[in-house]
Design a protein around this motif. Structure first.
Motif, PDB file in Angstrom:
ATOM      1  N   PRO A  16      38.761 -66.531  50.393  1.00 49.05           N
ATOM      2  CA  PRO A  16      39.991 -65.749  50.379  1.00 49.05           C
ATOM      3  C   PRO A  16      39.929 -64.652  51.447  1.00 49.05           C
ATOM      4  CG  PRO A  16      38.591 -65.148  48.532  1.00 49.05           C
ATOM      5  CD  PRO A  16      37.926 -66.294  49.209  1.00 49.05           C
ATOM      6  N   ASN A  17      41.091 -64.189  51.847  1.00 50.24           N
ATOM      7  CA  ASN A  17      41.149 -63.101  52.819  1.00 50.24           C
ATOM      8  C   ASN A  17      40.442 -61.877  52.254  1.00 50.24           C
ATOM      9  OD1 ASN A  17      42.679 -64.838  54.253  1.00 50.24           O
ATOM     10  ND2 ASN A  17      44.541 -63.618  54.216  1.00 50.24           N
ATOM     11  N   VAL A  18      39.708 -61.236  53.113  1.00 52.97           N
ATOM     12  CA  VAL A  18      38.871 -60.140  52.645  1.00 52.97           C
ATOM     13  C   VAL A  18      39.698 -58.978  52.104  1.00 52.97           C
ATOM     14  CG1 VAL A  18      38.684 -59.023  54.890  1.00 52.97           C
ATOM     15  CG2 VAL A  18      36.849 -58.759  53.218  1.00 52.97           C
ATOM     16  N   THR A  19      40.897 -58.824  52.604  1.00 57.66           N
ATOM     17  CA  THR A  19      41.727 -57.723  52.104  1.00 57.66           C
ATOM     18  C   THR A  19      42.680 -58.204  51.018  1.00 57.66           C
ATOM     19  OG1 THR A  19      43.312 -58.179  53.849  1.00 57.66           O
ATOM     20  CG2 THR A  19      41.710 -56.434  54.255  1.00 57.66           C
ATOM     21  N   GLY A  20      42.574 -59.480  50.664  1.00 58.89           N
ATOM     22  CA  GLY A  20      43.541 -60.041  49.722  1.00 58.89           C
ATOM     23  C   GLY A  20      43.212 -59.702  48.287  1.00 58.89           C
ATOM     24  N   SER A  21      44.117 -60.060  47.421  1.00 61.76           N
ATOM     25  CA  SER A  21      43.788 -59.959  46.007  1.00 61.76           C
ATOM     26  C   SER A  21      44.193 -61.271  45.345  1.00 61.76           C
ATOM     27  CB  SER A  21      44.496 -58.782  45.356  1.00 61.76           C
ATOM     28  OG  SER A  21      45.876 -58.993  45.400  1.00 61.76           O
ATOM     29  N   LEU A  22      43.629 -61.485  44.173  1.00 60.72           N
ATOM     30  CA  LEU A  22      43.741 -62.770  43.501  1.00 60.72           C
ATOM     31  C   LEU A  22      45.180 -63.089  43.119  1.00 60.72           C
ATOM     32  CD1 LEU A  22      41.440 -64.745  42.362  1.00 60.72           C
ATOM     33  CD2 LEU A  22      42.121 -63.851  40.146  1.00 60.72           C
ATOM     34  N   HIS A  23      45.684 -64.214  43.594  1.00 58.29           N
ATOM     35  CA  HIS A  23      47.003 -64.654  43.141  1.00 58.29           C
ATOM     36  C   HIS A  23      46.858 -65.956  42.366  1.00 58.29           C
ATOM     37  CE1 HIS A  23      46.916 -67.621  46.315  1.00 58.29           C
ATOM     38  NE2 HIS A  23      46.875 -66.693  47.254  1.00 58.29           N
ATOM     39  N   MET A  24      47.957 -66.458  41.875  1.00 56.16           N
ATOM     40  CA  MET A  24      47.913 -67.633  41.001  1.00 56.16           C
ATOM     41  C   MET A  24      47.277 -68.837  41.687  1.00 56.16           C
ATOM     42  SD  MET A  24      48.404 -67.744  37.998  1.00 56.16           S
ATOM     43  CE  MET A  24      48.728 -66.545  36.786  1.00 56.16           C
ATOM     44  N   GLY A  25      47.545 -68.981  42.976  1.00 58.95           N
ATOM     45  CA  GLY A  25      46.952 -70.096  43.703  1.00 58.95           C
ATOM     46  C   GLY A  25      45.428 -70.014  43.673  1.00 58.95           C
ATOM     47  N   HIS A  26      44.907 -68.813  43.906  1.00 54.91           N
ATOM     48  CA  HIS A  26      43.458 -68.624  43.809  1.00 54.91           C
ATOM     49  C   HIS A  26      42.980 -68.962  42.405  1.00 54.91           C
ATOM     50  CE1 HIS A  26      43.991 -65.377  47.071  1.00 54.91           C
ATOM     51  NE2 HIS A  26      43.340 -66.371  47.629  1.00 54.91           N
ATOM     52  N   ALA A  27      43.726 -68.487  41.419  1.00 55.18           N
ATOM     53  CA  ALA A  27      43.299 -68.670  40.030  1.00 55.18           C
ATOM     54  C   ALA A  27      43.170 -70.160  39.715  1.00 55.18           C
ATOM     55  CB  ALA A  27      44.284 -68.003  39.079  1.00 55.18           C
ATOM     56  N   LEU A  28      44.159 -70.922  40.113  1.00 53.22           N
ATOM     57  CA  LEU A  28      44.104 -72.376  39.879  1.00 53.22           C
ATOM     58  C   LEU A  28      42.949 -72.991  40.660  1.00 53.22           C
ATOM     59  CD1 LEU A  28      45.220 -75.128  38.963  1.00 53.22           C
ATOM     60  CD2 LEU A  28      46.760 -75.066  40.932  1.00 53.22           C
ATOM     61  N   ASN A  29      42.928 -72.686  41.947  1.00 54.20           N
ATOM     62  CA  ASN A  29      41.921 -73.249  42.832  1.00 54.20           C
ATOM     63  C   ASN A  29      40.504 -72.986  42.318  1.00 54.20           C
ATOM     64  OD1 ASN A  29      40.220 -72.351  45.611  1.00 54.20           O
ATOM     65  ND2 ASN A  29      41.214 -74.341  45.622  1.00 54.20           N
ATOM     66  N   ASN A  30      40.256 -71.747  41.926  1.00 53.52           N
ATOM     67  CA  ASN A  30      38.899 -71.402  41.527  1.00 53.52           C
ATOM     68  C   ASN A  30      38.574 -71.835  40.105  1.00 53.52           C
ATOM     69  OD1 ASN A  30      37.620 -69.961  43.877  1.00 53.52           O
ATOM     70  ND2 ASN A  30      39.605 -68.947  43.751  1.00 53.52           N
ATOM     71  N   THR A  31      39.577 -71.934  39.268  1.00 53.92           N
ATOM     72  CA  THR A  31      39.334 -72.469  37.934  1.00 53.92           C
ATOM     73  C   THR A  31      38.850 -73.915  38.038  1.00 53.92           C
ATOM     74  OG1 THR A  31      40.973 -71.046  36.885  1.00 53.92           O
ATOM     75  CG2 THR A  31      40.421 -73.088  35.741  1.00 53.92           C
ATOM     76  N   LEU A  32      39.510 -74.690  38.873  1.00 60.74           N
ATOM     77  CA  LEU A  32      39.119 -76.097  38.998  1.00 60.74           C
ATOM     78  C   LEU A  32      37.713 -76.227  39.574  1.00 60.74           C
ATOM     79  CD1 LEU A  32      42.485 -77.677  40.213  1.00 60.74           C
ATOM     80  CD2 LEU A  32      41.635 -77.352  37.891  1.00 60.74           C
ATOM     81  N   GLN A  33      37.425 -75.420  40.585  1.00 59.00           N
ATOM     82  CA  GLN A  33      36.071 -75.458  41.148  1.00 59.00           C
ATOM     83  C   GLN A  33      35.050 -75.051  40.100  1.00 59.00           C
ATOM     84  OE1 GLN A  33      35.738 -73.809  45.364  1.00 59.00           O
ATOM     85  NE2 GLN A  33      37.795 -73.205  44.804  1.00 59.00           N
ATOM     86  N   ASP A  34      35.410 -74.051  39.339  1.00 56.58           N
ATOM     87  CA  ASP A  34      34.473 -73.545  38.346  1.00 56.58           C
ATOM     88  C   ASP A  34      34.192 -74.594  37.274  1.00 56.58           C
ATOM     89  OD1 ASP A  34      32.857 -71.326  37.524  1.00 56.58           O
ATOM     90  OD2 ASP A  34      34.188 -71.125  35.798  1.00 56.58           O
ATOM     91  N   ILE A  35      35.230 -75.309  36.897  1.00 55.35           N
ATOM     92  CA  ILE A  35      35.049 -76.373  35.899  1.00 55.35           C
ATOM     93  C   ILE A  35      34.046 -77.392  36.415  1.00 55.35           C
ATOM     94  CG2 ILE A  35      36.191 -78.341  34.797  1.00 55.35           C
ATOM     95  CD1 ILE A  35      38.728 -76.536  34.674  1.00 55.35           C
ATOM     96  N   LEU A  36      34.239 -77.815  37.657  1.00 55.49           N
ATOM     97  CA  LEU A  36      33.319 -78.810  38.224  1.00 55.49           C
ATOM     98  C   LEU A  36      31.893 -78.251  38.307  1.00 55.49           C
ATOM     99  CD1 LEU A  36      35.550 -80.254  41.094  1.00 55.49           C
ATOM    100  CD2 LEU A  36      34.942 -81.371  38.935  1.00 55.49           C
ATOM    101  N   CYS A  37      31.796 -77.003  38.734  1.00 53.59           N
ATOM    102  CA  CYS A  37      30.463 -76.416  38.880  1.00 53.59           C
ATOM    103  C   CYS A  37      29.777 -76.250  37.533  1.00 53.59           C
ATOM    104  CB  CYS A  37      30.552 -75.066  39.597  1.00 53.59           C
ATOM    105  SG  CYS A  37      30.861 -75.250  41.359  1.00 53.59           S
ATOM    106  N   ARG A  38      30.489 -75.727  36.556  1.00 54.96           N
ATOM    107  CA  ARG A  38      29.867 -75.507  35.248  1.00 54.96           C
ATOM    108  C   ARG A  38      29.487 -76.846  34.596  1.00 54.96           C
ATOM    109  NH1 ARG A  38      30.212 -70.278  33.044  1.00 54.96           N
ATOM    110  NH2 ARG A  38      31.485 -68.859  34.279  1.00 54.96           N
ATOM    111  N   TRP A  39      30.371 -77.792  34.725  1.00 55.91           N
ATOM    112  CA  TRP A  39      30.101 -79.115  34.150  1.00 55.91           C
ATOM    113  C   TRP A  39      28.823 -79.700  34.750  1.00 55.91           C
ATOM    114  CZ3 TRP A  39      32.147 -84.147  36.371  1.00 55.91           C
ATOM    115  CH2 TRP A  39      31.937 -85.223  35.498  1.00 55.91           C
ATOM    116  N   HIS A  40      28.724 -79.647  36.059  1.00 54.79           N
ATOM    117  CA  HIS A  40      27.517 -80.185  36.702  1.00 54.79           C
ATOM    118  C   HIS A  40      26.272 -79.371  36.353  1.00 54.79           C
ATOM    119  CE1 HIS A  40      30.256 -82.629  39.182  1.00 54.79           C
ATOM    120  NE2 HIS A  40      29.209 -83.411  39.344  1.00 54.79           N
ATOM    121  N   ARG A  41      26.425 -78.072  36.310  1.00 50.89           N
ATOM    122  CA  ARG A  41      25.277 -77.219  36.008  1.00 50.89           C
ATOM    123  C   ARG A  41      24.739 -77.548  34.619  1.00 50.89           C
ATOM    124  NH1 ARG A  41      27.743 -72.638  36.674  1.00 50.89           N
ATOM    125  NH2 ARG A  41      27.391 -72.448  38.896  1.00 50.89           N
ATOM    126  N   MET A  42      25.649 -77.752  33.662  1.00 52.60           N
ATOM    127  CA  MET A  42      25.220 -78.075  32.304  1.00 52.60           C
ATOM    128  C   MET A  42      24.581 -79.455  32.241  1.00 52.60           C
ATOM    129  SD  MET A  42      28.524 -76.470  30.358  1.00 52.60           S
ATOM    130  CE  MET A  42      28.023 -76.236  28.670  1.00 52.60           C
TER     131      MET A  42
END
Length: 1007
Positions: free
Chosen positions: A49-75
Motif C-alpha cells: 500500500p502507499n506509504v501515506t495511505g490508509s486502509l480502505h475497503m479494497g485493502h481490507a478485502l485484499n488482505n483478508t484473502l491473503q491472510d486466510i491463505l497464509c493462516r491456512w497454510h501455516r496451520m
RNA sequence: GGGCGAUUAGCUCAGCGGUAGAGCGUCUCGUUGACAUCGAGAAGGUCACUAGUUCGAUCCUAGUAUCGCCCACCA
C-alpha cells in the motif's frame, strides 16, 4: 465466560500476543516435509500500500484473502512467508506532501529545492508510514512484520534501491531501456510525463470552453479555389457546389491551431485532390502551411479536411512524421501558451499582436480567445456541441496534454513476450481464468512504457550526462542541449566515472552536486562543485551547464557530469517487488527459498500496472534451477472491487465510503473479515452492506455462546481423543459432519472459493453444531448415563475444537480467544490457535448409519414443530406422538431417539400403533406417518385445508415424476442412478400421498 | 469500435444439467433454557426475454433487451 466476545479489547491483546511470540515470522510452525526435508514453503508478497495511505475497503478485502491463505497454510505446517511492505508511490506521496506544505503555509517544493523537499517527504514517511501497518494489524494480517520493506531506499546503496538501479542498468545495457524524444502524456498539474495507464478518459459535456467542436476557415494561399458541395439529395449525392477559397477544419481544442503546420486530406478525396501540395495561410499566425495527403483524414468526417498539429496531438504527430510537417510546440509545461520568444513558433510566421498577447495565458483562456479572434476575423465557420472523451491525469484530474519531450522508455513489447508465453504455458494461472484474456489483450498491444517522471520523490535515474567527446567548446560556460549529451549509465557514480574517464580518455570526471545549486546567487563554484542552470523552457528540458570558475583547473583535463533529474515511475520499482523484497540483486538464501512466490492476490485494476510488469521483470531477471526464466508467482487470484450496497464505486464525492476501521470498531475485525470473505465470490463485485457485517457479528456471538455452553457442561478437550471412538449416534453423527465440513473448507480454499469456505463454516457452526448437535446432546450431557455423558463431553469439545481451528483463517481473533478459553480447563494449550494443527480426518470416520438416523430424527422434529406452529398449538403444550405405517426398523429408530424427540418437539409420549387415533393431525415422514392427536383442539377445517394443499403439491410432483418415468428416452438415456432416484422418489411420493389421503379421510369422519 | 461481466425472494447476493438457497427485511409464536447480537415456525421466486442443444435447461449455445466495467478512438 462472558455472554459476548469483547472484540475491541480482545483484538488488541491477541494481536500483541501474536507479535510477541513471533507467530508470523517466516518458518514459524513449519513442519518437516513427509520425507523429513525442510517444510514446504508458501509465500505471498503483499501488494504494497502507499506509504501515506490508509486502509480502505479494497485493502481490507485484499488482505483478508491473503491472510486466510497464509493462516491456512501455516496451520497446515507450511513455511509461510507473507512479505509486507509499503510503496513510495511517487506522484501520490509527492502530492500529499505538497498539499501538506500548502495547508501549513510553508514554502512549496520549488522554493524548498529538491534536497530539502525530498527530506521533507522522508519525514512524512517516517511520521505516517506506520499507520497503514497498524491498520493491517488491526485487520489481523499475519505478515512477517520483521521483514517489512519499502520500495525506495534512503540512499542509492540501500538494497531496495540497488535492485531498481541494477535493473535499470541491465536493461539499459541490453537496449531495452532507451531515451527518446516523442509525444508523451503530459500532466500540466504535476508537470510530469505519465504513462498511458495513468491516463483516464473523461466524458466532457458541452460547456463554454470545452465539449464543443469549433469549425474554422483556413484561407487558401495563392488564390487557389475548389468546388465544395453545399446541397445533397436523399442519397447523399451532392446536387450543388460552390466555389470556395478556404478550407473548413474542425477542432475541439482551438488553441492548438497556433501550432498547426499542415492540413491533411485523404489521398482519394476528389474534392481536394488538386489542392494537395498547395498551402493555406494559418489565420492569426500568418504561417503558410501545406495541404498534405494522408489517409488519416476521413472523407466522411466533417469536411474531410483536418488540421494537423504535430506537437499537440498523437495522431497529428504521426501524420506530420509521414508527410514531413514541422513540429511546433506552443505550450509550456504548465499548459500555458508559449509564443513570445518561441523560435519555432515565430519562424516563418507573422503573428498578429492579439495572437502574441496570448503568450503565457492558460490553455482554456487561450482557447476562448482564439475562437473570439477567429470570429472577429470572420473565419469562425460554426460551432457545435460535441460531448467527447478527454484524457485526464488519474491523480491530478486535469486534462493531459500530448507534449513533446525527452523521456526514458522501456521496451515493454520485448519484455512482454515471455510474460505472455508464461501464462499461455500455464506457468502462471489466473483465477478466475477470464482475466487471462484481459492480460493477453493488453500485452499483445503493449506500447513502449514511459518510465521517467519529472518528480523528485522516487528512484533517480542512474544516468549521468557529459559533453560530447569531440566537442571543442570549453567546459567553462558550456551550454548543452539534451540531444548533445552523452549518457553514462551505472548503478553508482564510481561506475559512471570509470566509463566516462575511459570515454574522455583520461580527463577527470566530476559529479554535479545538486545541493550546491543556487539559482538566486549564481555562485561561482569550483569545477568539482559546478552549478547548473536549469531552465525549463517549456517544450522540453533544456539543461544548460553552468559556469565553471576555477582557474586553477585545466579545462582540458576536466569533465563535468550531470545526473539525470528525473525519477522512475513508481511501478518500475513495484515490478521488482517479488524478488527485491527477498534481497535481490544479492544472492540470498531467502531468494532461493521463497522465490517464486505462490499466489498473488490483487484487484483487477492493477493487472496492467503491476501484475503484468512483475511478470515481465520476474521472467527477465530470475531463473530457476535449470536456468529457465522463472515467473514471480504460479497463481494470480484476482478479486473484485468493493462497491457500496447499491453497486456504486465508493468515492469521497459520493459520500458512500465505508471505512473498514469504522466497521472494525463497531463490529470487530472478524465480522468485517467474514463479510468480505463470504461476499468474495470469484469474478463478481463485492457489494458491501453493513447489515451483513452485523449478521456475521451475530454469528460470532453465536459461536461464542456455543463455546460457553460447552464450558458450562464441562466439555473439555480430551488429550488423544479418537474421533472413531464415540458410540452414540449423535456423537458419531457430529464426527461425520465435522469430517465433511473440514473437507469442504479445504476444497474451497484450495480452489480459492473463499465464499464457499465461509458458507460451509457458517452453516456447519450455526445450523449443524448449534441448532442441532448441541440441542441433541443436551439429554446426554444432562442425563444420568455417565458413560454417555463423558463421551458426549469429549466429542463436543473435539468438534468445537475443529470448528475453532477451521474458522481461524477467516476469524482469527475470536477463534484465538476461544482457543485460550476452551483450553484453559484442559490445562492450557501447547500453542496459539494460529499454530494449531489443521485437522486431517479420514473420510471413513463418517458413519452412514448414524447420518441416516440423525437425519431422520431431525426431520421428524422439524415436522412436528412445523405442524404445531401451523395448528397454533401453544408452545408450552405437550403432545402425544403416534407413528403408523412403519417398519420394525423405523420403530426401533423412533424408540431409540424418543427421549430426544420428546424434548425437542415438546411431546409427552411417543408411541407406535397400527392406526392413528381419531382427531389427529398427520404428516408423512419417509416410510411412515406421524400423527399428533389433537382431539378437541383441532381445527378440522384448517387441517383439511392444509392436508389438501399438501396433497395437491405432492400429486403435482408425482405427475411430473411419472411423466419422466413414462418417457422411454429418459429411461434409456438418463444415467441409471438418476432413473433409480426418480423411481425411489415416485415410491416415496405415492406413500406420502396415501398416508395423507388417509389422514384426510379420517378427518372427514370427524367433521 | 474491441473485450469482459451481470440480470435468481422486498433489498444485497450465492448456486447449479435432475426437489431453488443465504444474509438482512417481513409475519406468527416463544424469555427458569449457552446465546433476544437468541430460539421455533411461516410467507415470499415464470431464476430478464426468445430460440436452440438435451431424456431433462435457472444452469450449456445463439440471439434480444437492460445495466455495469475495461481497452481503443473521429478531427
Amino acid at each position: 465466560m462472558d455472554k459476548h466476545f469483547d472484540a475491541a479489547t480482545a483484538e488488541a491483546r491477541i494481536s500483541a500476543a501474536w507479535e510477541e511470540r513471533g507467530c508470523f515470522r517466516a518458518g514459524a510452525n513449519a513442519k518437516p516435509a513427509a520425507d523429513g526435508g525442510p517444510a514446504e514453503t508458501f509465500s505471498i508478497v503483499i501488494p504494497p500500500p502507499n506509504v501515506t495511505g490508509s486502509l480502505h475497503m479494497g485493502h481490507a478485502l485484499n488482505n483478508t484473502l491473503q491472510d486466510i491463505l497464509c493462516r491456512w497454510h501455516r496451520m497446515r505446517g507450511f513455511d509461510v512467508l507473507w512479505q509486507p511492505g509499503q510503496d513510495h508511490a511517487g506522484i501520490a506521496t509527492q502530492m500529499v506532501v505538497e498539499r501538506a506544505l500548502a495547508a501549513a503555509g510553508e514554502p512549496g517544493r520549488h522554493e524548498m529545492g529538491r534536497e530539502a523537499f525530498v527530506e521533507r517527504v522522508w519525514q512524512q514517511k517516517d511520521e505516517s508510514g506506520g499507520i497503514i501497518i497498524g491498520q493491517l494489524q488491526r485487520l489481523g494480517a499475519s505478515c512477517d512484520w520483521s521483514r517489512n520493506r519499502f520500495t525506495l531506499g534512503r540512499t542509492d546503496d540501500d538494497q531496495m534501491s540497488r535492485a531498481v538501479l541494477e535493473v535499470f542498468v541491465r536493461l539499459y545495457e541490453e537496449g531495452l531501456i532507451y531515451r527518446d524524444k516523442r509525444l508523451v502524456n503530459w500532466d500540466p498539474y504535476f508537470e510530469t510525463a505519465i504513462s498511458d495507464l495513468e491516463v483516464e478518459q473523461v466524458q466532457i459535456r458541452p460547456r463554454k470552453d470545452a465539449g464543443k467542436l469549433w469549425r474554422f476557415r483556413y484561407p487558401l494561399a495563392d488564390g487557389a479555389t475548389y468546388e465544395a458541395p453545399v446541397a445533397w439529395d436523399e442519397d447523399g449525392t451532392p446536387t450543388r457546389h460552390e466555389t470556395r477559397d478556404y478550407i473548413v477544419v474542425a477542432t475541439t481544442r482551438p488553441e492548438t491551431m497556433l501550432g498547426d503546420t499542415g492540413v491533411a486530406v485523404h489521398p482519394d478525396d476528389a474534392r481536394y485532390a488538386h489542392l494537395v501540395g498547395k498551402h493555406v495561410v494559418l489565420p492569426l499566425v500568418g504561417r503558410r502551411i501545406p495541404i498534405v495527403a494522408d489517409s488519416y483524414a476521413d472523407p466522411e468526417t466533417g469536411t474531410g479536411a483536418v488540421k494537423i498539429t504535430p506537437a499537440h496531438d498523437f495522431n497529428d504527430f504521426d501524420v506530420g512524421k509521414r508527410t514531413g510537417l514541422r513540429v511546433i510546440n506552443v505550450m509550456t509545461s504548465k499548459a500555458a501558451m508559449f509564443l513570445e520568444g518561441n523560435a519555432d513558433f515565430l519562424a516563418d510566421a507573422d503573428p498578429e499582436p492579439d495572437t502574441l498577447a496570448l503568450d503565457g495565458k492558460d490553455r482554456y483562456e487561450a482557447r476562448l480567445r482564439v475562437v473570439e479572434l477567429m470570429e472577429i476575423a470572420g473565419l469562425l465557420d460554426g460551432v457545435d456541441d460535441n460531448p467527447h472523451l478527454v484524457p485526464h491525469g488519474d491523480r491530478s484530474k486535469v486534462a493531459i496534454e500530448p507534449f513533446l519531450t525527452d523521456q526514458w522508455f522501456c521496451d515493454a513489447a520485448t519484455l512482454a513476450k515471455p510474460a505472455l508465453e508464461a501464462v499461455k504455458a500455464g506457468d502462471t494461472r489466473f483465477a478466475p481464468e477470464n482475466w487471462e484474456k484481459t492480460y493477453f489483450q493488453w500485452l499483445e498491444n503493449i506500447q513502449p512504457w514511459c518510465i521517467s517522471r519529472q518528480l523528485w520523490w522516487g528512484h533517480r535515474i542512474p544516468v549521468w550526462y557529459g559533453p560530447p567527446k569531440d566537442d571543442s567548446v570549453p567546459i567553462h560556460g558550456l551550454a548543452y542541449s539534451s540531444k548533445d549529451w552523452v549518457p553514462f549509465c551505472a548503478t553508482d557514480f564510481a561506475g559512471v566515472r570509470e566509463q566516462a574517464e575511459a570515454y574522455y580518455e583520461g580527463r577527470t570526471a566530476f559529479e554535479f552536486d545538486a545541493s550546491r545549486y543556487d539559482e538566486k546567487n549564481r555562485i561561482k563554484l569550483p569545477v568539482d562543485r559546478v552549478m547548473e542552470d536549469f531552465q525549463n523552457a517549456g517544450q522540453e528540458h533544456n539543461f544548460h551547464m553552468g559556469l565553471v570558475e576555477d582557474e586553477t583547473m585545466d579545462p582540458e583535463r576536466v569533465v563535468v557530469l550531470n545526473r539525470d533529474e528525473d525519477v522512475l515511475d513508481t511501478w518500475f520499482s513495484s515490478a521488482l517487488w517479488p524478488f527485491s523484497t527477498l534481497g535481490w540483486p544479492d544472492e540470498t538464501s531467502q531468494l532461493e527459498r521463497y522465490y517464486k512466490t505462490d499466489v498473488l492476490v490483487t484487484g483487477f485494476d492493477i493487472i496492467f500496472f503491476w501484475v503484468a510488469r512483475m511478470m515481465m521483470m520476474g521472467l527477465h531477471f530470475m531463473k530457476d534451477d535449470t536456468a529457465k526464466p522463472e515467473v514471480p508467482f504460479h497463481t494470480v487470484y484476482v478479486h473484485a472491487l468493493v462497491r457500496d450496497e447499491h453497486g456504486k464505486k465508493m468515492s469521497k464525492t459520493l459520500g458512500n465510503v465505508i471505512d473498514p476501521l469504522d466497521l472494525i470498531d463497531q463490529y470487530g475485525a472478524d465480522a468485517t473479515r467474514f463479510t468480505l470473505t463470504a461476499m468474495a465470490a470469484m469474478g463478481r463485485d463485492v457489494r458491501l452492506s453493513v447489515s451483513r457485517v452485523e449478521g456475521y457479528r451475530n454469528f460470532q456471538t453465536k459461536l461464542w455462546n456455543a463455546a460457553r455452553f460447552c464450558e458450562m457442561n464441562d466439555c473439555v478437550p480430551v488429550a488423544g481423543f479418537d474421533p472413531a471412538s464415540p458410540t452414540r449416534p449423535v456423537n458419531r453423527w457430529i464426527v461425520g459432519e465435522t469430517v465433511r465440513m473440514v473437507a469442504a473448507v479445504d476444497e474451497a480454499l484450495a480452489a480459492y472459493r473463499f465464499n464457499d469456505a465461509a458458507t460451509t463454516l457458517y452453516d456447519h457452526i450455526w445450523k449443524t453444531f448449534c441448532d442441532w448437535y448441541l440441542e441433541l446432546s443436551k439429554p446426554l450431557l444432562q442425563g444420568e448415563d455417565a458413560g454417555a455423558q463423558a463421551e458426549t463431553r469429549a466429542t463436543a469439545a473435539w468438534a468445537l475444537d475443529r470448528i475453532i481451528i477451521c474458522l481461524h483463517p477467516i476469524m482469527p481473533f475470536v477463534t484465538e480467544a476461544l482457543w485460550e478459553e476452551t483450553g484453559a480447563r484442559a490445562g492450557g494449550r501447547p500453542g496459539m490457535c494460529a499454530h494449531a494443527d489443521w485437522p486431517v480426518l479420514a473420510q471413513d470416520l463418517a458413519d452412514a448409519d448414524a447420518d441416516a438416523e440423525m437425519g431422520w430424527t431431525i426431520r421428524l422434529i422439524e415436522g412436528i414443530r412445523s405442524l404445531r406452529a401451523e395448528m397454533n398449538v401453544p408452545a408450552g403444550a405437550k403432545l402425544e406422538l403416534v407413528m403408523t405405517g412403519h417398519t420394525p426398523a423405523v420403530a426401533m429408530r423412533l424408540l431409540r431417539n424418543s427421549e430426544l424427540v420428546q424434548r425437542m418437539a415438546r411431546l409427552s409420549e411417543v408411541a407406535v400403533a397400527e392406526h392413528a387415533p381419531d382427531g389427529s393431525v398427520t404428516f408423512s415422514l419417509d416410510d411412515c406417518a406421524i400423527s399428533l392427536p389433537l382431539a378437541g383442539v383441532i381445527d378440522v377445517e384448517a387441517e383439511s385445508a392444509r392436508l389438501t394443499r399438501e396433497i395437491d403439491k405432492l400429486v403435482k410432483e408425482r405427475k411430473a415424476v411419472e411423466a419422466k418415468l413414462a418417457n422411454e428416452r429418459f429411461l434409456t438415456k438418463a444415467p441409471a442412478e438418476i432413473v433409480a432416484e426418480n423411481r425411489q422418489r415416485l415410491e416415496t411420493l405415492a406413500g406420502e400421498i396415501t398416508r395423507l389421503e388417509a389422514a384426510l379421510a379420517r378427518l372427514a369422519t370427524l367433521g
